[in-house]
Write an enzyme that holds these catalytic residues in place. Structure first.
Site, PDB file in Angstrom:
ATOM      1  N   TYR A 199      34.951 -30.197  16.465  1.00 10.24           N
ATOM      2  CA  TYR A 199      34.535 -30.789  15.196  1.00 10.24           C
ATOM      3  C   TYR A 199      33.020 -30.767  15.134  1.00 10.24           C
ATOM      4  O   TYR A 199      32.349 -31.133  16.098  1.00 10.24           O
ATOM      5  CB  TYR A 199      35.042 -32.236  15.113  1.00 10.24           C
ATOM      6  N   ASP A 217      26.763 -28.180  20.229  1.00 10.17           N
ATOM      7  CA  ASP A 217      26.915 -29.435  19.507  1.00 10.17           C
ATOM      8  C   ASP A 217      27.129 -30.532  20.544  1.00 10.17           C
ATOM      9  O   ASP A 217      28.231 -30.720  21.054  1.00 10.17           O
ATOM     10  CB  ASP A 217      28.090 -29.354  18.527  1.00 10.17           C
ATOM     11  N   LYS A 274      24.985 -39.669  17.498  1.00 15.77           N
ATOM     12  CA  LYS A 274      25.619 -40.776  18.235  1.00 15.77           C
ATOM     13  C   LYS A 274      24.669 -41.515  19.203  1.00 15.77           C
ATOM     14  O   LYS A 274      23.925 -42.373  18.760  1.00 15.77           O
ATOM     15  CB  LYS A 274      26.898 -40.273  18.897  1.00 15.77           C
TER      16      LYS A 274
END
Ligand SMILES: *Cc1c(COP(=O)(O)O)cnc(C)c1O
Length: 431
Positions: free
Chosen positions: A149, A244, A272
């Site tokens: 994702y 990522d 995050k």
């Protein structure tokens, strides 16, 4: 089984109210608990490794806001940093010194990053990285891996695990065929396929984007040499390798997965943990690529709230609390949990796989090894649902989907792990 049946009356009422106003009652789909045939809990308070719902039930939390809270909820130092920043204003829409400090901390630990730009989310950072890759290589196609994702922008939504897998959507409505056709999705951990695909489109692939350790179809580690082979192949074909590391950055080590697997990507996406629970994202990498960004170059990118002083202050405090001992502790406490779960599984002869890398783990309800998206999808989600509900009723808050990672923070203590194991032992024999 002695269920501590939680009373969730208030959460139910709030959910009903929310559904009248917010699509599906939630501001991000996986929060809906739809995948586990339940209704979402509404949270009123969180501290350390615990969260409390609107009915005062207390849970040991293994979601940790989906990864950012590596020190647990409301860590005093992060909270203090936010309060101090708050006293000096909420947003300037102008440069401030802490942006430089956060950039310095990140670059010190991730030498592949020579220049970095802050944005407001991982999604935004990925959009910028792909635009940069296309501008730099003057090519259009992107290769991604199924089950990875990369946020919810159009180019990267095909087969993107996580929310989409959870809801059983094959792909995303509203994405044009043209956009989708520029993205090629391949199985993770299958290098041969990548090699074949790049040679089929020799001068068309701008970048390969990958979660170096997959977190978004449940935890899936890269097999030996997979990442190294991607690095060599992309170099050979003059396309970019984008890591990522929105989850893995500062989660697996100070230098992220790239440090552990000794790979130097061209671009890195962060998010995050670098905001410690405040909204943030970042894209960084080689100077010659990054300096294509406006105002230096022709690739436009901007953000009203980018580099927000509160987010940046919380990020700095969060990163400054990390050191080698942090990861030693996280490794030992995570290993205690997952190795003990494995022992229980062996005793009870369960068809369960547990994948763990550092402090991220997933319990898959399948008898066969999980090494890519297809093998994760073999999991029995009916059993997972029952398992999840039972754990929750006994005070253990796991990610509400089979296809998500669970996270352990430095505020998780041995007694939390022991309690979790006792509940696991009961629950696993009941499901
Ligand atoms: C969470 C996540 C994103 C998206 O970040 P947001 O801040 O939610 O937009 C991108 N990539 C990975 C690997 C993620 O886990």
């Amino acid at each position: 089984m002695q269920d501590v049946l939680t009373n969730t009356k208030k959460s139910k009422e709030l959910y009903k109210r929310a559904c009248e106003l917010i699509p599906g009652g939630v501001n991000s789909p996986v929060r809906s608990f739809k995948a586990v045939e339940s209704e979402p809990l509404f949270i009123t308070k969180a501290k350390g490794s615990y969260i409390w719902d609107a009915d005062q039930n207390k849970y040991i939390d293994y979601v940790c806001s989906w990864g950012p809270l590596i020190h647990g909820h409301a860590h005093p130092e992060a909270t203090e940093a936010i309060e101090n920043a708050l006293a000096k204003g909420i947003s300037y829409g102008a440069s401030h010194e802490n942006e430089i400090e956060l950039a310095e901390i990140i670059i010190k630990h991730m030498p592949s990053i020579e220049r970095i730009r802050l944005v407001n989310s991982g999604t935004e950072a990925v959009m910028t990285a792909l635009r940069l890759a296309r501008a730099f290589t003057k090519r259009n196609k992107i290769i991604k891996f199924s089950g990875c994702y990369h946020g919810h922008s159009d180019s990267v939504l095909s087969n993107s695990g996580s929310g989409i897998a959870t809801l059983g959507l094959p792909s995303c409505a509203g994405v044009t065929k043209n956009t989708a056709s520029e993205t090629i999705t391949l199985p993770f951990n299958n290098f041969h396929n990548v090699e074949m695909t790049i040679s089929k489109f020799p001068k068309e692939v701008a970048a390969v984007i990958v979660e170096p350790v997959v977190g978004n179809s449940g935890v899936i580690p890269p097999e030996a040499n997979f990442l190294k082979s991607l690095r060599e192949l992309t170099k050979k074909h003059n396309c970019l390798l984008i890591f990522d590391e929105v989850i893995t950055g500062f989660r697996l080590a100070l230098g992220g997965a790239q440090n552990i697997y000794k790979i130097i990507p061209d671009l890195t996406i962060l998010g995050k943990i670098i905001g410690g629970g405040m909204p943030i994202g970042a894209v960084g990498g080689k100077k010659e690529i990054m300096e294509l960004l406006a105002p230096l170059g022709p690739v436009y990118q901007a953000g009203t709230l980018s580099g927000n002083p509160i987010s940046v202050a919380c990020g700095i405090a969060t990163l400054n609390m990390l050191n080698e001992e942090t990861y030693t502790y996280l490794e030992s406490i995570s290993s205690l949990l997952c190795e003990s779960i494995k022992e229980i599984n062996e005793e009870t002869n369960n068809k369960v796989q547990i994948n763990r890398v550092g402090s991220m783990f997933t319990i898959f309800f399948t008898g066969t090894r999980v090494y890519d998206y297809a093998s994760s999808k073999k999991s029995n989600t009916k059993i997972f649902t029952k398992f999840f509900q039972n754990m929750l009723q006994n005070g253990i808050y796991l990610a509400p989907s089979q296809f998500e990672a669970n996270f352990i923070s430095t505020s998780h203590k041995e007694e939390d792990i022991k309690k979790t194991l006792a509940v696991y032992k009961q629950v696993i024999s009941a499901v």
